[in-house]
Design an enzyme around this catalytic site. Structure first.
Site, PDB file in Angstrom:
ATOM      1  N   GLU A  51       0.850  -1.180   0.000  1.00 49.97           N
ATOM      2  CA  GLU A  51       0.000   0.000   0.000  1.00 49.97           C
ATOM      3  C   GLU A  51       0.897   1.245   0.000  1.00 49.97           C
ATOM      4  O   GLU A  51       1.189   1.777  -1.040  1.00 49.97           O
ATOM      5  CB  GLU A  51      -0.965  -0.030   1.193  1.00 49.97           C
ATOM      6  CG  GLU A  51      -2.149   0.896   0.972  1.00 49.97           C
ATOM      7  CD  GLU A  51      -3.417   0.455   1.684  1.00 49.97           C
ATOM      8  OE1 GLU A  51      -3.447  -0.645   2.282  1.00 49.97           O
ATOM      9  OE2 GLU A  51      -4.394   1.222   1.647  1.00 49.97           O
ATOM     10  N   GLU A  62      -2.500   0.591  13.267  1.00 50.31           N
ATOM     11  CA  GLU A  62      -3.640   0.952  12.423  1.00 50.31           C
ATOM     12  C   GLU A  62      -4.959   0.757  13.154  1.00 50.31           C
ATOM     13  O   GLU A  62      -5.892   1.529  12.988  1.00 50.31           O
ATOM     14  CB  GLU A  62      -3.637   0.073  11.160  1.00 50.31           C
ATOM     15  CG  GLU A  62      -4.778   0.374  10.203  1.00 50.31           C
ATOM     16  CD  GLU A  62      -4.625  -0.343   8.875  1.00 50.31           C
ATOM     17  OE1 GLU A  62      -3.847  -1.320   8.815  1.00 50.31           O
ATOM     18  OE2 GLU A  62      -5.269   0.067   7.896  1.00 50.31           O
TER      19      GLU A  62
HETATM   20  C1  RAM Z   1      -6.706   1.743   4.199  1.00 54.11           C
HETATM   21  C2  RAM Z   1      -5.583   2.683   4.365  1.00 54.11           C
HETATM   22  C3  RAM Z   1      -5.902   3.989   4.995  1.00 54.11           C
HETATM   23  C4  RAM Z   1      -7.341   4.366   4.931  1.00 54.11           C
HETATM   24  C5  RAM Z   1      -8.081   3.691   3.848  1.00 54.11           C
HETATM   25  C6  RAM Z   1      -9.547   4.044   3.787  1.00 54.11           C
HETATM   26  O1  RAM Z   1      -6.432   0.871   3.132  1.00 54.11           O
HETATM   27  O2  RAM Z   1      -4.559   2.046   5.054  1.00 54.11           O
HETATM   28  O3  RAM Z   1      -5.483   4.077   6.307  1.00 54.11           O
HETATM   29  O4  RAM Z   1      -7.392   5.764   4.773  1.00 54.11           O
HETATM   30  O5  RAM Z   1      -7.965   2.314   3.929  1.00 54.11           O
END
Ligand code: RAM
Length: 894
Positions: free
Chosen positions: A477, A749
């Site tokens: 990502e 996260e």
């Molecule tokens: C995830 C990303 C990010 C977020 C989006 C919507 O894949 O890591 O943190 O903003 O989703």
């Protein structure tokens, strides 16, 4: 006697001269930048004085080119030291300008002339490229090397190199690397804005034969990016290519340009494969020693192809390069239960390893990267998803030093395969790599766990500010997610100087913005991978420019971004199905909010997405109105203020009950309504009480990305500081200290990226280095210590501590545009102290927690009697005192 008198005079004069001085000279808010192409670059400096209440009265700037004056501002009566525009003769390309400044203070004292500082211009006009895009005749997976020899026969006055590439480049002259940047030319919306870098290479040239070398890597331009990678070839051209020229100016005034063209030679070397996600393979047997020095025999090399690639997207890079900040060494060598040989660096970080080793010729060593070990203590890479994140090193047989050039990893642990016997930790180092952003603040307190949280926040910043703000640095990502950046921006400003970094990224935001005003989910965008126009994500277009202006005080950010801000608000207005009620489109909503599996009792904190949309819509209209007002666009300011008012009214009609409930009775709903001023005056305390109830009811935070940045702020603002501390200090899931108790060294996260038994939920999206929830950092500085701006750029500021949480001490420092501000409170038995340091040329309102103004002392006397501070009043538990620059220690006896 005479001598004594002289001594006396000198002694009396010396300290007087030192009482006001100038330091920290910057151009376009960077220290000695290269590649400046503005016709009127912005000059700034910091005025220093040990005295209290010092203001700048006037300044004088001098600018020189080759020792010749090109601008003398003369004495200018002004207190501006942050946004002074260059006003001299037109600036020439590739030229170093030196400058200095002196100031007068409001007591009539004059500083010495500052030390000279400088900037180097880039290409001031587009037509100066003589270089042509070149690519190696044959392109494989391996990194192309390109070389050209040239000779220097006359004494050189200056030499300036301009370089860019499709893919990444590393340039060298006579065997030495040009500049200290990694991953140049950086990541932008390449088709629209491809940066070139400008380097002063005067000292790298030698008399006689010289060699100019370029190595290319796929980089962001040509690596497959995006979690469903494979399908996302993002840019128009699919080959690595380079464009470079060195402009040599001889002392006799003549010029020569050494530029990429059809005469260059190409080959490949030791970098046999490199991509962003998968890592780099280096075969040391393939090193071509001396390839970038003069006299190297390139007879076996091939030619190059000249390509007709566009040049109209070239822009001079105007933010800090990505550099190595420090090297770290392993803290432990581990053999895991599976028998894996693992090194622990003790800190989750971003960068790459440096590995020195003498192996057998052809011996292959594979180094894998991981952020965590699993519950059994084994190496864990599931959360990297498809990213291989591996370095593969093939030994030459001699003493090899391996370091990848065109990839980076997010890791705390390295797994090493291919070495027989024990690992020697001495063979490994880790380079911590991110944009060269100056430190801009620190926070510390009497609570060690909160200090660790602060450290985690700062490491989250280090790990995710690598040329663009990314969501995460490790898995497939690593993208410029707009929501994440929006959420974390203010915290970032307190910790590092992100002024130019975001100025650059916002230009890409505007470049990628759709014609209808929608802002893409990631910036630079990847067509086909993501969408646009999501509430809270797209609002980065309005929120960040405004917060940037408030943090740094340079309204050029608003000038640059205003069309983009407007376009986004206009889009939302156009989408409303009922007057000023925006409830269409798909949205991420309060991403990663607290939710429970098999939720039969409805405790999951689901916030109705249109309610969220309406809050961000009103706020975006509101800040666009404010931006218009700053820019002097009064009619537009009135229009957007009206949009904001109507959006708020529509919000209340649709989502607020007369009793002060919202249709989604979640923390996030109440927080957004309060933070974005959605409610009529009388309703605010009622809704704040509803929020407090929700916090007590759960006993923990339930907000996702969109509510988290504001919840603590709203609580402390509405008198619920105790609850803000309860949330901060909670050690269980969900809460900020839970990861700390689990040994986290970065922000996760998810509130539960790892379970208490150390199992890792394999939910496909689980990064251990995601700064979003680190947005609490803003509250630590702004509200807990209480240091914050009250006008743009900290020209005026306040210190309003929120004491509580069992803390006995808290301190924050922040480098404002005017210099370093600091505040520290100590809550000891019988005595509360608040010590503040306020920069010269600013004023501050200090709110001293106290039972009455009478008990506040300054300099050993009642504050009311102070000649340096003025007592302004008492309200809500605070004595309010106005001060200017200097250090003040307030005492309150208890
Ligand atoms: C995830 C990303 C990010 C977020 C989006 C919507 O894949 O890591 O943190 O903003 O989703």
């Amino acid at each position: 006697m005479k001598r004594l008198l002289l001594l006396f005079i000198v002694a009396a004069w010396l300290p007087a001269a030192a009482q006001v001085s100038v330091s920290s000279l910057k151009v376009n808010h960077m220290t000695e930048p290269s590649g400046v192409v503005d016709a009127e670059p912005v000059l700034s400096w910091v005025v220093e004085s040990p005295d209290r209440n010092v203001m700048q009265q006037a300044y004088e700037v001098r600018v020189y080119r080759d020792g010749r004056s090109v601008w003398r501002s003369g004495r200018v009566e002004s207190d501006d030291c942050v946004t002074v525009a260059y006003g001299g003769e037109p600036l020439a390309s590739g030229t170093r300008y030196e400058w200095q400044v002196r100031v007068w203070d409001d007591r009539g004292r004059v500083s010495k002339w500052s030390e000279r500082s400088s900037w180097l211009t880039g290409m001031m006009t587009a037509g100066e490229w003589q270089a042509k895009w070149i690519l190696p005749e044959e392109q494989t997976d391996a990194s192309p090397m390109l070389r050209k020899e040239f000779s220097v026969s006359k004494p050189v006055a200056s030499a300036v190199a301009y370089i860019t590439s499709h893919g990444m480049y590393e340039a060298s002259i006579n065997g030495a690397k040009v500049g200290d940047a990694h991953y140049a030319p950086g990541w932008t919306s390449y088709d629209k804005r491809l940066q070139y870098q400008t380097y002063d290479v005067t000292d790298m040239l030698q008399k006689g034969a010289n060699a100019f070398g370029l190595v290319l890597g796929r980089g962001w331009y040509l690596s497959l990016l995006g979690w469903s990678s494979g399908e996302h070839q993002i840019y128009a051209y699919d080959r690595m290519a380079a464009l470079a020229q060195i402009v040599v100016t001889y002392r006799d005034g003549s010029r020569e340009v050494i530029a990429t063209d059809g005469t260059w030679r190409s080959s490949t070397g030791e970098i046999v494969h490199s991509t962003i996600y998968d890592g780099e393979t280096i075969d040391a047997r393939l090193i071509q020693h001396g390839w970038n020095t003069a006299g190297f025999d390139d007879g076996s090399w091939r030619g190059v192809t000249v390509a007709d690639y566009p040049m109209d997207n070239l822009v001079s890079s105007d933010s800090e390069p990505v550099v190595t900040h420090e090297y770290r060494t392993p803290v432990e060598v581990i053999t895991t239960p599976k028998g894996e040989k693992v090194l622990d660096f003790g800190q989750n970080m971003v960068g790459r390893e440096i590995f020195t080793y003498k192996g057998r010729p052809g011996q292959e060593i594979v180094i894998s990267h991981a952020e965590v070990l699993d519950e059994k203590g084994n190496f864990y890479t599931v959360n990297l998803r498809s990213a291989k994140a591996q370095s593969r090193y093939i030994c030459s047989g001699g003493e090899d030093r391996f370091e990848p050039s065109f990839t980076f990893y997010g890791f705390r642990y390295l797994k090493v395969e291919g070495i027989e016997g024990d690992l020697d930790p001495e063979d490994f180092k880790a380079a911590v790599i991110f944009s060269d952003l100056a430190e801009a603040g620190s926070f510390s307190s009497s609570n060690e766990q909160v200090n660790q949280l602060q450290s985690n926040i700062q490491w989250g910043l280090r790990g995710n500010f690598l040329d663009i703000p990314t969501d995460c640095p490790q898995r497939d990502e690593r993208l410029g997610w707009a929501g994440d950046a929006q959420v974390f921006f203010r915290t970032a400003t307190f910790n590092r100087d992100v002024q130019s970094f975001f100025r650059k990224w916002l230009k890409d935001l505007a470049a990628d913005q759709h014609a209808d005003g929608q802002v893409t989910d990631i910036i630079p965008t990847i067509e086909g991978l993501v969408g646009a126009g999501r509430t809270g994500w797209a609002d980065v277009a309005t929120i960040v420019p405004w917060q940037h202006y408030m943090a740094y005080g340079d309204k050029r950010i608003l000038e640059n971004q205003y069309p983009s801000m407007k376009a986004w608000v206009d889009f939302m207005v156009g989408q409303c199905t009922e007057p000023y009620l925006w409830n269409t489109g798909w949205h991420y909503g309060d991403w990663l909010f607290y939710s429970v599996d098999n939720d039969t009792s409805g405790v999951s904190a689901v916030t109705y997405k249109p309610l969220i949309q309406q809050c961000f819509f009103a706020n975006s209209a509101d800040v666009t109105a404010k931006a218009a007002a700053v820019l002097g666009l009064d009619k537009e300011a009135a229009y957007y203020a009206d949009v904001a008012a109507k959006a708020r009214e529509a919000f209340c009609n649709a989502y607020l009950t007369p009793a002060g409930y919202l249709v989604s009775a979640t923390q996030t709903a109440y927080v957004l309504a309060l933070n974005f001023d959605m409610l009529p005056e009388a309703m605010r305390p009622v809704v704040a009480a509803r929020l407090a109830d929700k916090v007590r009811e759960y006993g923990h935070i339930t907000t996702g990305f969109l509510g988290t940045p504001y919840i603590s702020h709203v609580l402390s603002e509405w008198g619920y500081t105790d609850l803000a501390y309860m949330l901060l200090l909670r050690q269980q899931y969900p809460g900020w200290l839970y990861p700390v108790t689990m040994g986290a060294t970065t922000i996760w996260e998810r509130w539960n990226s790892m379970m208490p038994d150390r199992t890792i939920p394999n939910n496909g999206m689980n990064s251990f280095n995601h700064y979003s929830y680190g947005a609490i950092g803003d509250w630590l500085y702004r509200d807990a210590v209480g240091l914050h701006e009250t006008s743009a750029g900290f020209k005026t500021m306040a210190v309003k501590p929120h004491v509580g949480g069992g803390f006995t001490q808290m301190r924050a420092e922040h480098v404002t545009p005017y210099g370093r501000a600091a505040a520290e409170w100590r809550d000891a038995e019988g005595l509360f102290t608040l010590e503040v340091t306020i920069p010269v040329n600013t004023t501050a309102e200090i709110y001293v927690p106290s039972a009455s103004a009478d008990e506040v002392m300054l300099d050993g006397a009642a504050v009311a009697a102070s000649k340096d501070a003025s007592l302004e009043g008492y309200a809500d538990g605070y004595t309010r005192v106005k001060v200017g620059s200097g250090t003040y220690r307030f005492e309150v006896k208890r």
